[in-house]
Design an enzyme around this catalytic site. Structure first.
Site, PDB file in Angstrom:
ATOM      1  CD1 TRP A 130      -2.822   1.384   0.550  1.00  0.00           C
ATOM      2  CD2 TRP A 130      -2.033   1.867   2.586  1.00  0.00           C
ATOM      3  NE1 TRP A 130      -3.583   2.401   1.080  1.00  0.00           N
ATOM      4  CE2 TRP A 130      -3.122   2.713   2.320  1.00  0.00           C
ATOM      5  CE3 TRP A 130      -1.378   1.989   3.815  1.00  0.00           C
ATOM      6  CZ2 TRP A 130      -3.575   3.660   3.226  1.00  0.00           C
ATOM      7  CZ3 TRP A 130      -1.830   2.930   4.714  1.00  0.00           C
ATOM      8  CH2 TRP A 130      -2.914   3.752   4.425  1.00  0.00           C
ATOM      9  CG  ASP A 211      -1.212  -1.770   8.225  1.00  0.00           C
ATOM     10  OD1 ASP A 211      -2.044  -1.445   9.094  1.00  0.00           O
ATOM     11  OD2 ASP A 211      -1.209  -1.292   7.071  1.00  0.00           O
ATOM     12  CE  LYS A 246      -9.702  -0.169   4.075  1.00  0.00           C
ATOM     13  NZ  LYS A 246      -9.452   0.579   2.877  1.00  0.00           N
TER      14      LYS A 246
HETATM   15  N1  PLP Z   1      -3.191  -0.320   5.884  1.00  0.00           N
HETATM   16  C1  PLP Z   1      -3.588  -0.860   4.728  1.00  0.00           C
HETATM   17  C2  PLP Z   1      -2.847  -2.031   4.186  1.00  0.00           C
HETATM   18  C3  PLP Z   1      -4.684  -0.324   4.040  1.00  0.00           C
HETATM   19  O1  PLP Z   1      -5.064  -0.867   2.893  1.00  0.00           O
HETATM   20  C4  PLP Z   1      -5.353   0.793   4.588  1.00  0.00           C
HETATM   21  C5  PLP Z   1      -6.481   1.420   3.899  1.00  0.00           C
HETATM   22  O2  PLP Z   1      -6.710   1.280   2.731  1.00  0.00           O
HETATM   23  C6  PLP Z   1      -4.897   1.308   5.791  1.00  0.00           C
HETATM   24  C7  PLP Z   1      -3.815   0.735   6.419  1.00  0.00           C
HETATM   25  C8  PLP Z   1      -5.504   2.531   6.409  1.00  0.00           C
HETATM   26  O3  PLP Z   1      -6.705   2.342   6.986  1.00  0.00           O
HETATM   27  P1  PLP Z   1      -7.594   3.591   7.431  1.00  0.00           P
HETATM   28  O4  PLP Z   1      -8.452   3.917   6.274  1.00  0.00           O
HETATM   29  O5  PLP Z   1      -8.328   3.071   8.610  1.00  0.00           O
HETATM   30  O6  PLP Z   1      -6.688   4.712   7.768  1.00  0.00           O
END
Ligand code: PLP
Length: 397
Positions: A130, A211, A246
């Site tokens: 990401w 994560d 999500k």
């Molecule tokens: N980590 C990963 C791998 C993600 O895909 C995302 C969101 O797309 C996040 C962290 C961040 O999540 P949040 O939207 O709760 O900040």
């Protein structure tokens, strides 16, 4: 005054969403951003969330500041959900958990903490990952490199290469790991592979930062946290950033958490203090509504059960879409292999489409994927899947 300010080209994924919204074509399909849409193409409001909100709205709620570390019942909910109620590390008060502004906020607070206390460490993210992993850790002052992960030839993990690479790293190297539903590839490690990776981490004294943003979208809440449970069992110290964006469909409420599993209660207290200090100097305290609702859902057995069923439905719908996409493409292009659509896990699929093919999908069919070829399967539904499959077959032909 601001002529020296560098131009920001925008975030590639959020920029695509803007473009999609401005597209006038009625048959357009958004498969870019990582958001779960339901069968009708709508962002769902989960029934467990609705019940908790109605309950909470019954009486006027004063809106005081939350403490720096967030709402106590929410922090406890995170700990029970991510680590399991009877986890020995939890029972021994070895886990420091704070409420954060989404999973992104958890990464930021964790990155700042690590940079302050491990200033010489280097950070490694999977290739690919990401995009914001790199941005957040670089923003905290780290130099960020990649470790081998995705093999485009076999559409699986380059496991041997990855493991050999980890073995070369010096102690205190920081590894950003995805416990489940890898973003963007959808390709995960299996339990045996996790065991091996965690063993190397332990032997070489590396710092794992797990994560987890899609817990429940792979197999189940429990199974998706395998790596976390195993790391605890092995006595590792590590970081977990988690997000309810999500799995509770609470994107805009910014519900996340950062937990640090420490070797002792004393160290957990020291870490907890510094995490609070980190929050204080950036935004002082987190928002409250999403935390109250999430805590209510997780801490009330009937609501938790309902939530589990609702996440199972989301997960199964994604799997059905994967299956249908696979079947249609296999029929249309029998000489090509599309197994990967049903092997990958979670919301995302690395389709192997080239940037040119992705562009054609956008220009000719109003179908939006990320330039890397990442598709958000949760944007598919029974009304658009045939259209999308036909369009993909056409650009691949
Ligand atoms: N980590 C990963 C791998 C993600 O895909 C995302 C969101 O797309 C996040 C962290 C961040 O999540 P949040 O939207 O709760 O900040």
């Amino acid at each position: 005054m601001f002529q020296h300010v560098a131009y920001y080209a925008g975030d590639p994924i959020l920029g695509l969403v803007d473009k999609f919204n401005a597209d006038p074509r009625p048959h357009k399909v958004n498969l870019s951003i990582g958001i779960y849409f339901d069968e009708k193409g709508k962002l769902p409001v989960l029934s467990c969330v609705r019940t908790a909100e109605i309950e909470r709205a019954r009486e006027a709620q004063p809106r005081s500041y939350l403490p720096m570390e967030g709402l106590a019942s929410y922090r406890q909910a995170i700990q029970h959900f991510v680590f399991g109620k009877n986890n020995p590390a939890l029972l021994n008060n070895r886990i420091a958990t704070i409420q954060t502004i989404g999973g992104s906020g958890a990464l930021k607070i964790g990155a700042d903490f690590l940079h302050q206390w491990f200033p010489h460490a280097k950070v490694y993210v999977s290739d690919p990952t990401w995009d914001n992993h790199k941005s957040i850790f670089e923003g905290a002052g780290f130099s960020v490199s990649t470790y081998p992960y995705y093999d485009a030839q076999t559409i699986s993990v380059k496991f041997e290469e990855m493991v050999s690479f980890f073995k070369t790293l010096p102690a205190d190297s920081i590894l950003i790991l995805h416990p489940c539903c890898h973003n963007p590839t959808g390709v995960d490690l299996n339990p045996q592979q996790w065991d091996e990776v965690l063993q190397i981490i332990q032997t070489n004294k590396l710092i794992p930062f797990m994560d987890i943003a899609y817990q429940g979208f792979g197999d189940s809440f429990e199974k998706d946290a395998y790596a976390i449970h195993k790391a605890i069992e092995m006595g590792l110290s590590f970081f977990v950033s988690n997000s309810f964006s999500k799995n509770l469909s609470l994107y805009g409420e910014r519900v996340g958490g950062l937990s640090v599993v420490c070797p002792s209660t004393e160290e957990a207290q020291l870490v907890f203090g510094q995490l609070k200090a980190g929050v204080r100097r950036i935004y002082s305290s987190p928002p409250s509504h999403g935390a109250y609702i999430t805590a209510q859902v997780i801490n009330t057995p009937a609501l938790f059960q309902e939530w589990e069923q609702e996440v199972a439905q989301m997960r199964e719908r994604i799997k059905t879409m994967r299956q249908q996409l696979y079947q249609t493409l296999k029929t249309k292009l029998p000489h090509r292999s599309f197994e990967y659509f049903i092997q990958q896990r979670g919301m995302f699929s690395y389709t192997g489409l080239t940037p040119e093919q992705v562009q054609r999908l956008q220009d000719e069919f109003a179908i939006y994927l990320v330039g890397s070829g990442r598709m958000c399967i949760a944007g598919l539904n029974t009304s658009n899947i045939e259209y999308v499959a036909n369009a993909i077959a056409e650009v691949l032909a």
